[in-house]
Scaffold this active site. Structure first.
Site, PDB file in Angstrom:
ATOM      1  N   TRP A 106     -10.336   4.880  -1.823  1.00 33.99           N
ATOM      2  CA  TRP A 106     -11.532   4.234  -2.359  1.00 33.99           C
ATOM      3  C   TRP A 106     -12.777   4.989  -1.893  1.00 33.99           C
ATOM      4  CZ3 TRP A 106     -13.010  -1.587  -1.125  1.00 33.99           C
ATOM      5  CH2 TRP A 106     -13.993  -1.998  -2.026  1.00 33.99           C
TER       6      TRP A 106
ATOM      7  N   HIS B 240      -5.953  11.318   9.069  1.00 37.97           N
ATOM      8  CA  HIS B 240      -5.511  10.080   9.724  1.00 37.97           C
ATOM      9  C   HIS B 240      -5.383  10.310  11.236  1.00 37.97           C
ATOM     10  CE1 HIS B 240      -4.796   8.107   5.958  1.00 37.97           C
ATOM     11  NE2 HIS B 240      -3.724   8.783   5.638  1.00 37.97           N
TER      12      HIS B 240
ATOM     13  N   LYS C 111      -3.975   3.051   4.803  1.00 40.78           N
ATOM     14  CA  LYS C 111      -4.131   1.771   4.112  1.00 40.78           C
ATOM     15  C   LYS C 111      -5.445   1.046   4.395  1.00 40.78           C
ATOM     16  CE  LYS C 111      -1.424   1.805   1.842  1.00 40.78           C
ATOM     17  NZ  LYS C 111      -1.448   2.950   0.857  1.00 40.78           N
TER      18      LYS C 111
ATOM     19  N   ARG D 213     -10.334  -1.579   8.442  1.00 40.40           N
ATOM     20  CA  ARG D 213     -10.002  -2.764   7.655  1.00 40.40           C
ATOM     21  C   ARG D 213      -9.282  -3.747   8.551  1.00 40.40           C
ATOM     22  NH1 ARG D 213      -5.873  -2.513   2.386  1.00 40.40           N
ATOM     23  NH2 ARG D 213      -6.394  -4.565   1.539  1.00 40.40           N
TER      24      ARG D 213
ATOM     25  N   LEU E 109      -9.992  -1.597 -10.583  1.00 36.92           N
ATOM     26  CA  LEU E 109      -9.359  -1.405 -11.886  1.00 36.92           C
ATOM     27  C   LEU E 109      -9.668  -0.040 -12.501  1.00 36.92           C
ATOM     28  CD1 LEU E 109      -9.593  -4.927 -13.556  1.00 36.92           C
ATOM     29  CD2 LEU E 109      -7.537  -3.694 -12.782  1.00 36.92           C
TER      30      LEU E 109
HETATM   31  P1  A3P Z   1      -3.561  -2.971  -0.857  1.00 37.30           P
HETATM   32  O1  A3P Z   1      -2.206  -2.427  -0.587  1.00 37.30           O
HETATM   33  O2  A3P Z   1      -3.889  -4.141   0.023  1.00 37.30           O
HETATM   34  O3  A3P Z   1      -3.794  -3.279  -2.300  1.00 37.30           O
HETATM   35  P2  A3P Z   1      -5.530   3.913   1.481  1.00 37.30           P
HETATM   36  O4  A3P Z   1      -6.264   4.550   0.373  1.00 37.30           O
HETATM   37  O5  A3P Z   1      -6.170   4.092   2.820  1.00 37.30           O
HETATM   38  O6  A3P Z   1      -4.088   4.268   1.478  1.00 37.30           O
HETATM   39  O7  A3P Z   1      -5.628   2.333   1.266  1.00 37.30           O
HETATM   40  C1  A3P Z   1      -4.963   1.713   0.178  1.00 37.30           C
HETATM   41  C2  A3P Z   1      -5.473   0.298   0.026  1.00 37.30           C
HETATM   42  O8  A3P Z   1      -6.809   0.329  -0.536  1.00 37.30           O
HETATM   43  C3  A3P Z   1      -4.612  -0.502  -0.941  1.00 37.30           C
HETATM   44  O9  A3P Z   1      -4.642  -1.851  -0.462  1.00 37.30           O
HETATM   45  C4  A3P Z   1      -5.383  -0.301  -2.232  1.00 37.30           C
HETATM   46  O10 A3P Z   1      -5.117  -1.254  -3.231  1.00 37.30           O
HETATM   47  C5  A3P Z   1      -6.816  -0.406  -1.747  1.00 37.30           C
HETATM   48  N1  A3P Z   1      -7.783   0.175  -2.692  1.00 37.30           N
HETATM   49  C6  A3P Z   1      -7.746   1.397  -3.262  1.00 37.30           C
HETATM   50  N2  A3P Z   1      -8.770   1.569  -4.103  1.00 37.30           N
HETATM   51  C7  A3P Z   1      -9.488   0.436  -4.074  1.00 37.30           C
HETATM   52  C8  A3P Z   1     -10.678  -0.007  -4.744  1.00 37.30           C
HETATM   53  N3  A3P Z   1     -11.316   0.776  -5.627  1.00 37.30           N
HETATM   54  N4  A3P Z   1     -11.139  -1.243  -4.463  1.00 37.30           N
HETATM   55  C9  A3P Z   1     -10.490  -2.023  -3.586  1.00 37.30           C
HETATM   56  N5  A3P Z   1      -9.360  -1.675  -2.927  1.00 37.30           N
HETATM   57  C10 A3P Z   1      -8.868  -0.461  -3.167  1.00 37.30           C
END
Ligand code: A3P
Length: 280
Positions: A47, A89, A42, A111, A211
């Site tokens: 991303w 991880h 998370k 984060r 988005l």
């Molecule tokens: P939230 O649950 O706070 O929205 P991981 O990929 O490590 O599992 O992390 C997931 C988190 O990254 C989620 O947070 C997700 O929405 C956020 N995330 C994924 N893609 C993103 C992007 N392009 N820009 C910003 N946040 C992003």
């Protein structure tokens, strides 16, 4: 319920990481040009993987996490002929020693742990591979105790931070990516020795917005072997809110004080603890 998680070297894994695979990680053969994408769940793994996939002009494969699957995964990774970007991880201490010996490049994305806790709470509720949690209050306690999948956030972060000054490890923050993605993408390209024009960077950033990525995911069919997170192959569970500071909508003032106390105690020797303060 209980059998959704199992413990290996004191850390919880889902059944998607077989004990046999975890046991054989120590013998894994790294290649000098492997790049590791390291995160606590998370933190922005998908991303960053999206950005990396767009940065390379040569052939690279973003593999599934090294701790994902059964023992045959390692064989599959061995057979891959292209350059590998390998997500994980794993805590630093559990990383196959070969990656360390060969000084492979590693990118650690972190984060604000308060936002991670909230993001992980939703993930627990939506992800059938994780145990059920009834309330935010219950999850908050589990998170602070480190009684969650992948163990304690503090232990994970600290195990990696200890290696912060090694040249082959780059530390990134989700919040910096939110604030100025082009700047971070530039930093990544320099670290990986990739030649990328400013135009390319603009383009990569546009295609990596929350988005855009969310929409892409809704169009594609999930291929279960194509995952950068060992906890799910269902990318639809990933793109929830993508915001900084959502913790404020969940933490009670009392929970915030308790979190801060534990944070200060656990992070007292951390050089990077201050990096989290600006949005705590
Ligand atoms: P939230 O649950 O706070 O929205 P991981 O990929 O490590 O599992 O992390 C997931 C988190 O990254 C989620 O947070 C997700 O929405 C956020 N995330 C994924 N893609 C993103 C992007 N392009 N820009 C910003 N946040 C992003």
């Amino acid at each position: 319920e209980a059998e959704l998680l199992h413990t290996f070297k004191g850390i919880s894994f889902t059944t998607r990481s077989s004990p046999e695979l975890l046991k054989s990680l120590d013998t894994f053969d790294a290649r000098e040009d492997d790049v590791l994408l390291v995160s606590y769940p998370k933190s922005g793994t998908h991303w960053l993987a999206g950005v990396l996939a767009k940065l390379y002009k040569t052939q690279v494969t973003i593999t599934s996490p090294i701790e994902f699957g059964d023992i045959s995964r390692l064989e599959e990774l061995n057979k891959l002929s292209s350059k590998r970007i390998i997500p994980t991880h794993l805590d630093y201490n559990m990383l196959p020693p070969n990656f360390k010996k060969k000084k492979c490049k590693m990118i650690y994305i972190s984060r604000n742990p308060k936002d991670i806790a909230v993001s992980m709470f939703h993930y627990y509720r939506d992800n059938p591979n994780l145990p059920t949690v009834d309330t935010w209050t219950a999850f908050f306690d589990l998170f602070l105790k480190g009684n969650v999948v992948c163990g304690s956030w503090f232990d994970h972060f600290l195990s990696w931070e200890e290696h912060e000054d090694e040249k082959n490890i780059l530390f990134l923050f989700y919040e910096d990516m939110k604030k100025d993605l082009p700047k971070v993408v530039k930093e990544i390209s320099l670290f990986l020795n990739l030649n990328v024009s400013d135009n390319d960077i603009q383009d990569i950033c546009r295609k990596s917005s929350f988005l855009e990525m969310k929409n892409d995911t809704e169009k594609e069919n999930s291929d279960p072997s194509h995952t950068v997170c060992a906890l799910t192959s269902n990318r639809k569970l990933i793109f929830r809110k993508g915001a900084v500071g959502d913790w404020k909508n969940y933490f009670t003032p009392k929970q915030n004080i308790r979190f801060q106390e534990i944070f200060n105690e656990k992070m007292k020797l951390s050089k990077m603890a201050d990096s989290f303060i600006y949005e705590c």
